[in-house]
Design a protein around this motif. Structure first.
Motif, PDB file in Angstrom:
ATOM      1  N   UNK A 186       0.854  -1.191   0.000  1.00 50.77           N
ATOM      2  CA  UNK A 186       0.000   0.000   0.000  1.00 50.77           C
ATOM      3  C   UNK A 186       0.891   1.243   0.000  1.00 50.77           C
ATOM      4  N   UNK A 188       0.296   4.372   0.919  1.00 55.91           N
ATOM      5  CA  UNK A 188       0.127   5.110   2.176  1.00 55.91           C
ATOM      6  C   UNK A 188       0.804   6.474   2.201  1.00 55.91           C
ATOM      7  N   UNK A 190       0.869  10.055   3.611  1.00 54.00           N
ATOM      8  CA  UNK A 190       0.296  10.401   4.927  1.00 54.00           C
ATOM      9  C   UNK A 190      -1.033  11.138   4.773  1.00 54.00           C
ATOM     10  N   UNK A 272     -11.061   8.367   5.361  1.00 53.49           N
ATOM     11  CA  UNK A 272     -10.350   7.860   6.536  1.00 53.49           C
ATOM     12  C   UNK A 272      -9.232   6.944   6.050  1.00 53.49           C
ATOM     13  N   UNK A 273      -8.309   6.623   6.930  1.00 49.88           N
ATOM     14  CA  UNK A 273      -7.218   5.722   6.530  1.00 49.88           C
ATOM     15  C   UNK A 273      -7.744   4.322   6.214  1.00 49.88           C
ATOM     16  N   UNK A 274      -8.715   3.845   6.974  1.00 52.16           N
ATOM     17  CA  UNK A 274      -9.198   2.491   6.686  1.00 52.16           C
ATOM     18  C   UNK A 274      -9.919   2.465   5.335  1.00 52.16           C
ATOM     19  N   UNK A 275     -10.538   3.575   4.969  1.00 54.19           N
ATOM     20  CA  UNK A 275     -11.130   3.680   3.631  1.00 54.19           C
ATOM     21  C   UNK A 275     -10.022   3.746   2.585  1.00 54.19           C
ATOM     22  N   UNK A 663       6.289  -4.764   4.798  1.00 52.52           N
ATOM     23  CA  UNK A 663       4.950  -4.359   4.369  1.00 52.52           C
ATOM     24  C   UNK A 663       4.346  -5.340   3.357  1.00 52.52           C
ATOM     25  N   UNK A 677      -6.137  -1.203   8.320  1.00 50.03           N
ATOM     26  CA  UNK A 677      -5.862  -0.035   9.158  1.00 50.03           C
ATOM     27  C   UNK A 677      -4.350   0.043   9.338  1.00 50.03           C
ATOM     28  N   UNK A 678      -3.873   1.181   9.817  1.00 54.01           N
ATOM     29  CA  UNK A 678      -2.427   1.280  10.079  1.00 54.01           C
ATOM     30  C   UNK A 678      -2.029   0.519  11.345  1.00 54.01           C
ATOM     31  N   UNK A 679      -3.022   0.011  12.086  1.00 56.74           N
ATOM     32  CA  UNK A 679      -2.680  -0.882  13.189  1.00 56.74           C
ATOM     33  C   UNK A 679      -2.327  -2.266  12.652  1.00 56.74           C
ATOM     34  N   UNK A 681      -1.504  -2.772   9.051  1.00 55.43           N
ATOM     35  CA  UNK A 681      -0.536  -2.675   7.964  1.00 55.43           C
ATOM     36  C   UNK A 681       0.784  -2.166   8.549  1.00 55.43           C
ATOM     37  N   UNK A 683       3.421  -0.356   8.357  1.00 56.84           N
ATOM     38  CA  UNK A 683       4.121   0.824   7.821  1.00 56.84           C
ATOM     39  C   UNK A 683       5.447   0.994   8.567  1.00 56.84           C
ATOM     40  N   UNK A 684       6.509   1.165   7.840  1.00 57.04           N
ATOM     41  CA  UNK A 684       7.836   1.183   8.471  1.00 57.04           C
ATOM     42  C   UNK A 684       8.008   2.429   9.346  1.00 57.04           C
TER      43      UNK A 684
ATOM     44  N   UNK B  40      -6.875   6.327  11.469  1.00 56.22           N
ATOM     45  CA  UNK B  40      -7.990   6.226  12.394  1.00 56.22           C
ATOM     46  C   UNK B  40      -7.717   5.158  13.437  1.00 56.22           C
ATOM     47  N   UNK B  43      -2.132   5.441  15.003  1.00 55.03           N
ATOM     48  CA  UNK B  43      -0.876   4.833  14.577  1.00 55.03           C
ATOM     49  C   UNK B  43       0.118   5.847  14.026  1.00 55.03           C
TER      50      UNK B  43
END
Lengths: 760, 167
Positions: A186, A188, A190, A272-275, A663, A677-679, A681, A683-684, B40, B43
C-alpha cells in the motif's frame, strides 16, 4: 558562483513549519461555504451480486441531505477500462448496483451537513449482497473458474510477449529457476485522498483534489463525466505525498463533482485511513518466475522473466506496469539472451496502480535475486558475478535486447564505489567469523546494482514539459510549471534554476503549479520526470527570456544584443566591457510585459543507475532482521540541489526496506482485506531503519541541458533487492536459498527450519 | 456540551458535541489546520499536539477531555516576532520535511522527545518518534533535525506559555 549544485534549504518550509500548508481538507475557500460532507458506502464483500440497497433509514438520519445510488447516475456512461488492448466489456460502474468486485467498491454516496453525521448515516444504508466465490491471487485468476466479467470469458486482461523458445537455455552449464513473489503493498501517503467541488453559475465546475498532476486529472474527469474540458477547473492544493497512487484522477473525484451537481451545493470529501487502504490503488503485486543460465565461470548466457501481474478488480495503471518490468528485465547486465513475458489478471481485490518505481523495481528485484541465486549455485561471490556480467561503461547510447536505449552508465564503477564504502572484504570476514562461531546474530550482506528508466512520459505523453517565466516591474518573478510537487521541493528548485539565469534572488521568485486555468498544460510529477523535463523547461524559459530582454535592451542601451550579458548582481543586462551601463529586467518589464512561455522536449528518457549494499543482522533463533547499514551509490547525473536529491534517496531507501522486510497488503481467501488499518498494515517506522550512508557519483546525461536524470524512485529500486538479498545471505550458510518478501521473522524462521529439514 | 480550552495561550469557550475529537476541535472549531489526521487507529501521529505538557495524539482525545487544559499546536510555537522554535528551525536546516503532512505532529512529538531527553542519541530519537510515521524522508533527516535542535538547549524541549513538557 552558480547556485546550481549547492545545498539550498527550501523556501516552502516556513509555511509548513509554522501554520501548515493548505491541503485539500484544510481549504477555507469561500466557494466551499456550506459544503456538504460526502461519505461513501463501500462494499464489504469482495465478489457478489447486489440484491438490494436500502437507503430509507439513512435518509431519515440527522443531517442527511441526500443519498445517491446508481439509479441517480444513469446519465453517466460507466468507466471504461481505458486501455485499448483490454476487452471493452471490462467496465467499472460509478456506483455498483449489480455486481461488486472488491471490498471497497463504491455503492452509495451519503451527503450530510457535517462529517460525523455522514459516518452515522452511512452505516444505516443497508446493502444486501449475495456472495459469489472470490478470485484472490493471480493463480486463482488464471484458472478462470470464477470470472470477474463472465462476458469476457477470461480473467486475463492483457498479455505481453511470447513464451521463451524451448532451447533458450540449451548449452548452459548451470540453470537456476525460482518462483518469486513481488508482493502487493500500500502506498500510504500520509495525506489520504480528499476532494471538493462546486458548480458555478457559468456551468463550470471547480474541483480541488489531492493529485500528482492537475492537467491529466482534469482531462480524465472531463472525459468520464462527458464534459467539455473547458468546463472543468481543477486546482491542486498542497498534497501530502503521492508515491504514484495519486497519478491521474480516481472515480471518487469525479463522483464528488457529479453529486455536487445533483444536490446543487458545494461538497467535500476526505477519506479515513481504513477507507484509503481499500479504496486507494495498491502497488507491485507481481508473481514472477525467473530462470537464469550460464557457465560455471559465472558468465550468464540467458535470463528469462515471466510475470503474472495482479491488476485488482478494475484496470488502472497496473495493467501496463509489466511492460516496464519487461523493458528493464535485463537490468545492468550484458546477458547474451533476455526473455520477458507477462500476463495481467483481474482479481477481486483493490486495483493496482503505480507505486514508487512502478514496474521497474519489480524488474530489478527479479534480476538481482536471480543473479544471487546463480552465484549461490556456483558458490561464487555475488559481487564477482555482477562484475563479470555488467554492461561495460558507456557514454554513448547502448540499446538492450529488450529495446531500451540506455543513455550513459558505468555500473562496475558504481558497484566498486559501494563495496569500497561498505568495507566489503571486512564485512565478509566478519560474516565468516560469525558463521564459524555459530553466533545467534548472523551477518547478511546484500547487493544490488540497478538501472531504471525515468522521464519516459510527460506532457501529452511525450518527454516534454512547459514552463512560463515572467519578470515583474517590482523585480520579482513568477514561474509557472506543469509539474506537480508534493514534497519534492520544486518551489525551491525551479527558483534556483531561474535565479541562476536571471540573477533574481530566490526569495523574489514565486513558483506556481496545479491550477488548470492558470497552467492549462502539464505532465505532472511522476516517473522521476520533473527536474529533467519541468526543470529543464524552466531553464529554457529563463534563457529565452534573457534573449528577449537583450533584444529590447539593445535599443534602449544603443548596443548590439550580442554585446549584452546578464549581470547577476544587477538582475539585468550590462554592456560587455562598459562598466556602469546596464538595465534591469524589472525596468524592461515596466515598459512591456516580460514573459516567456516555452515547451522543452527532452532528447529521450534517462537511465539513472547505482549500487546498494545493505548489511543486516538476523537472529537465527527468532528470524528477526535488523538493518544495520545501508550504503548507496545513486547516480542521477548532475545534481541541482544535493539537499533535495538526498532527501529523495532517503525516502526511497525506506520504502524499499519496508517492502523487503515488513509491508504487505493481505487478503483472506474470501477476498476480505486483513490489513486495512495502520494498526494492521506494518508501515515502516523510525526504529526499523538505520541512518543511511550516501556515496556520491554523477554521470551527466546528454538528454537535457541540466545533465539531470531522475532521482525520485531510484532509492526504492536499489534498496529493495539489496535488503532482501542481505536477509537471505545471512542465513544462506544454513541452506536457505530464497525467502520471499516481506522477509518477516516468521518467514525467515520457517526457511531456516525447512532448509535444515532438507528442503527450501 | 461546553468546553473551555486554552489553545496556544488563548482561552476560548465552545459548544461541542460530546464525541468531538480534539483533532477535529482544533481543525474545525478553532481553524488550526496545521494539525493533520493521517489514520484512524492512533498509529501515525500526524495529529500530535501538546496538552498540559504532554505530547498526545489529538485523534485519541475528546475535546471534552481537554476541558480546562492548555493545548499547544504547531501554530503556537514560533515567537510573536516570527522567530522559529529550535525544533522548527532544525527541521528546515536539516530538510526534515518533504510533503509536510506528518511535520506538525513530528515537530510536536520531537519537542516531547527532547523534553524527556535533552541530548538523545540517534537510537533514542528513533525510539521516541516510533509512533510518528513519515513516508517521505525515511526518517534520516528527521533524526538529524532532532539532534540539531537538541544543541539549542532546554528551549528545544519546551513550548511557549512556559509549559513544562514531558513525554
Amino acid at each position: 558562483m552558480s547556485i546550481l549544485g549547492t545545498r539550498v534549504v527550501r523556501t516552502e518550509d516556513p509555511l509548513f513549519l509554522t501554520r501548515g500548508a493548505v491541503y485539500t481538507d484544510d481549504l477555507t475557500d469561500e466557494r466551499l461555504t456550506g459544503a456538504l460532507h460526502v461519505t461513501f458506502v463501500r462494499s464489504q464483500v469482495a465478489h457478489g451480486r447486489i440484491l438490494s440497497v436500502d437507503t430509507s433509514a439513512a435518509l431519515e438520519a440527522p443531517g442527511v441531505v441526500a443519498v445517491v445510488t446508481a439509479t441517480d447516475l444513469t446519465d453517466l456512461a460507466p468507466i471504461p477500462a481505458g486501455f485499448p488492448f483490454v476487452d471493452k466489456a471490462v467496465i467499472r460502474p460509478w456506483l455498483a448496483s449489480d455486481v461488486v468486485r472488491f471490498v471497497g467498491e463504491l455503492i452509495a454516496v451519503v451527503l450530510t451537513e457535517d462529517r460525523y453525521q455522514g459516518e452515522d448515516a452511512a452505516e444505516m444504508v443497508v446493502v444486501d449482497i449475495d456472495p459469489l466465490p472470490a478470485v484472490v491471487g493471480t493463480q486463482a485468476a488464471a484458472r478462470d473458474e470464477v470470472l470477474l466479467f463472465p462476458d469476457v470469458g477470461t480473467n486475463v486482461y492483457a498479455a505481453f510477449g511470447e513464451p521463451a523458445p524451448e532451447d533458450f537455455f540449451a548449452g548452459c552449464e548451470v540453470v537456476v529457476s525460482q518462483r518469486i513473489v513481488n508482493q502487493r503493498v500500500a502506498p500510504v501517503p500520509l495525506e489520504t485522498r480528499a476532494a471538493a467541488a462546486v458548480w458555478g453559475e457559468d456551468g463550470r465546475v471547480t474541483i480541488w483534489c489531492s493529485n500528482q498532476g492537475a492537467q491529466a486529472a482534469k482531462m480524465e474527469i472531463a472525459s468520464w463525466l462527458g464534459l467539455d474540458p473547458s468546463l472543468v477547473h481543477l486546482i491542486t492544493p498542497a498534497v501530502g505525498g503521492g508515491f504514484g497512487a495519486k497519478i491521474g484522477a480516481d472515480p471518487e473525484f469525479a463522483l464528488i463533482a457529479q453529486v455536487a451537481k445533483i444536490v446543487g451545493r458545494p461538497v467535500r470529501w476526505s477519506e479515513s485511513r481504513s477507507e484509503n487502504l481499500v479504496g486507494m490503488l495498491h502497488g507491485r503485486a507481481q508473481d514472477q518466475v525467473v530462470t537464469i543460465g550460464g557457465r560455471r565461470d559465472g558468465t550468464v548466457e540467458a535470463y528469462s522473466l515471466v510475470v503474472d501481474q495482479d491488476a485488482g478488480a478494475y484496470p488502472r495503471l497496473g495493467v501496463v506496469l509489466p511492460t516496464l518490468t519487461m523493458l528493464m528485465a535485463g537490468g545492468v547486465y550484458a546477458f547474451a539472451k533476455v526473455h520477458a513475458q507477462a500476463r495481467v489478471l483481474g482479481t477481486n481485490t483493490t486495483s493496482i496502480g503505480a507505486y514508487r518505481g512502478a514496474g521497474r523495481p519489480e524488474a530489478t528485484a527479479a534480476v538481482e535475486r536471480a543473479v544471487d541465486l546463480f552465484a549461490a549455485e556456483l558458490g561464487m561471490d555475488p559481487a564477482d558475478v555482477r562484475r563479470k556480467n555488467v554492461i561495460p561503461a558507456f557514454d554513448s547510447p547502448h540499446t538492450t535486447s529488450m529495446g531500451a536505449t540506455y543513455d550513459t552508465g558505468n555500473y562496475a564503477a558504481a558497484l566498486d564505489k559501494a563495496l569500497e564504502a561498505a568495507g566489503y572484504a571486512d564485512l565478509r570476514a566478519e560474516q565468516a567469523r560469525r558463521r564459524e562461531a555459530g553466533d545467534v546474530r548472523q551477518l547478511g550482506i546484500g547487493l544490488s546494482v540497478y538501472v531504471e528508466i525515468t522521464g519516459a512520459g510527460g506532457e501529452a505523453g511525450a518527454a516534454s514539459e512547459n514552463a512560463t517565466v515572467e519578470v515583474h516591474p517590482d523585480g520579482t518573478a513568477t514561474v509557472l510549471t506543469g509539474t506537480s510537487p508534493h514534497g519534492q521541493g520544486h518551489a525551491t528548485a525551479w527558483a534556483m534554476i531561474a535565479s541562476d539565469q536571471l540573477g533574481i534572488p530566490l526569495e523574489k521568485i514565486t513558483v506556481l503549479h496545479g491550477d488548470t486555468d492558470l497552467i492549462p498544460r502539464g505532465g505532472g510529477t511522476m516517473g522521476s520526470r520533473s527536474l529533467q523535463q519541468g526543470g529543464a523547461a524552466v531553464h529554457q524559459a529563463a534563457g529565452e527570456l534573457v534573449e528577449l530582454a537583450k533584444k529590447r535592451a539593445a535599443e534602449k542601451l544603443e548596443a548590439n544584443p550580442e554585446d549584452l550579458v546578464v549581470d547577476q548582481g544587477l538582475a539585468g543586462l550590462a554592456v560587455r566591457g562598459t562598466p556602469g551601463v546596464g538595465i534591469t529586467f524589472a525596468e524592461l518589464a515596466a515598459d512591456e510585459q516580460l514573459l516567456v512561455q516555452t515547451t522543452f522536449s527532452a532528447n529521450g528518457p534517462t537511465f539513472p543507475f547505482g549500487a546498494h549494499v545493505v548489511v543486516v543482522e538476523v537472529d537465527v533463533e527468532s528470524g528477526k532482521t535488523e538493518v544495520v547499514r545501508l550504503i548507496a551509490v545513486d547516480d542521477a547525473g548532475t545534481i541541482l540541489n544535493p539537499l533535495l536529491a538526498d532527501g529523495q534517496r532517503h525516502g526511497g531507501f525506506a520504502q524499499g526496506v519496508a517492502q523487503a522486510l515488513l509491508e504487505e497488503v493481505l487478503y483472506d481467501s474470501d477476498g476480505n482485506p486483513t490489513t486495512s488499518t495502520l494498526a494492521d498494515y506494518p508501515f515502516i517506522s523510525a526504529t526499523e531503519l538505520p541512518s543511511f550512508e550516501l556515496v556520491e557519483m554523477a554521470t551527466p546525461t546528454p538528454m537535457n541541458p541540466l545533465g539531470a536524470k531522475g532521482i525520485g524512485e531510484a532509492g526504492t529500486i536499489g534498496s529493495t533487492p539489496a535488503t532482501q538479498n542481505a536477509v537471505i545471505d545471512a542465513v544462506a550458510h544454513l541452506g536457505v536459498r530464497h525467502i520471499d518478501m516481506p522477509t518477516t521473522p516468521m518467514r525467515v524462521f520457517r526457511a531456516i527450519q525447512q532448509a535444515q529439514q532438507g528442503g527450501n | 456540551m461546553q468546553v473551555s480550552i486554552t489553545v496556544n495561550g488563548q482561552q476560548r469557550t465552545d459548544e461541542v458535541e460530546p464525541r468531538l475529537l480534539l483533532a477535529h476541535y482544533l481543525r474545525e472549531t478553532c481553524g488550526l489546520t496545521a494539525t493533520n489526521i493521517g489514520c484512524d487507529s492512533t498509529s501515525c501521529g500526524a495529529c500530535t499536539v501538546v496538552v498540559d505538557g504532554l505530547s498526545v495524539k489529538s485523534c485519541t482525545v475528546l475535546a471534552a477531555q481537554a476541558d480546562g487544559a492548555q493545548v499547544t499546536t504547531l501554530e503556537g510555537l514560533a515567537g510573536s516576532d516570527g522567530e522559529l522554535h529550535p525544533v522548527q528551525a532544525a527541521f528546515r536546516a536539516e530538510h526534515g520535511l518533504q510533503c509536510g503532512f506528518c511535520t506538525s505532529g513530528m515537530v510536536m512529538a520531537a519537542i516531547g522527545v527532547l523534553a524527556d531527553n535533552p541530548d538523545p542519541t540517534d537510537r533514542e530519537v528513533r525510539e521516541g518518534l516510533e509512533g510518528n510515521l513519515c513516508r517521505c524522508t525515511g526518517y534520516h533527516n528527521i533524526v538529524r533535525a532532532v539532534r540539531t535542535a537538541a544543541q539549542a538547549g532546554p528551549a528545544a524541549g519546551q513550548v511557549p506559555q512556559a509549559q513544562e513538557v514531558v513525554q
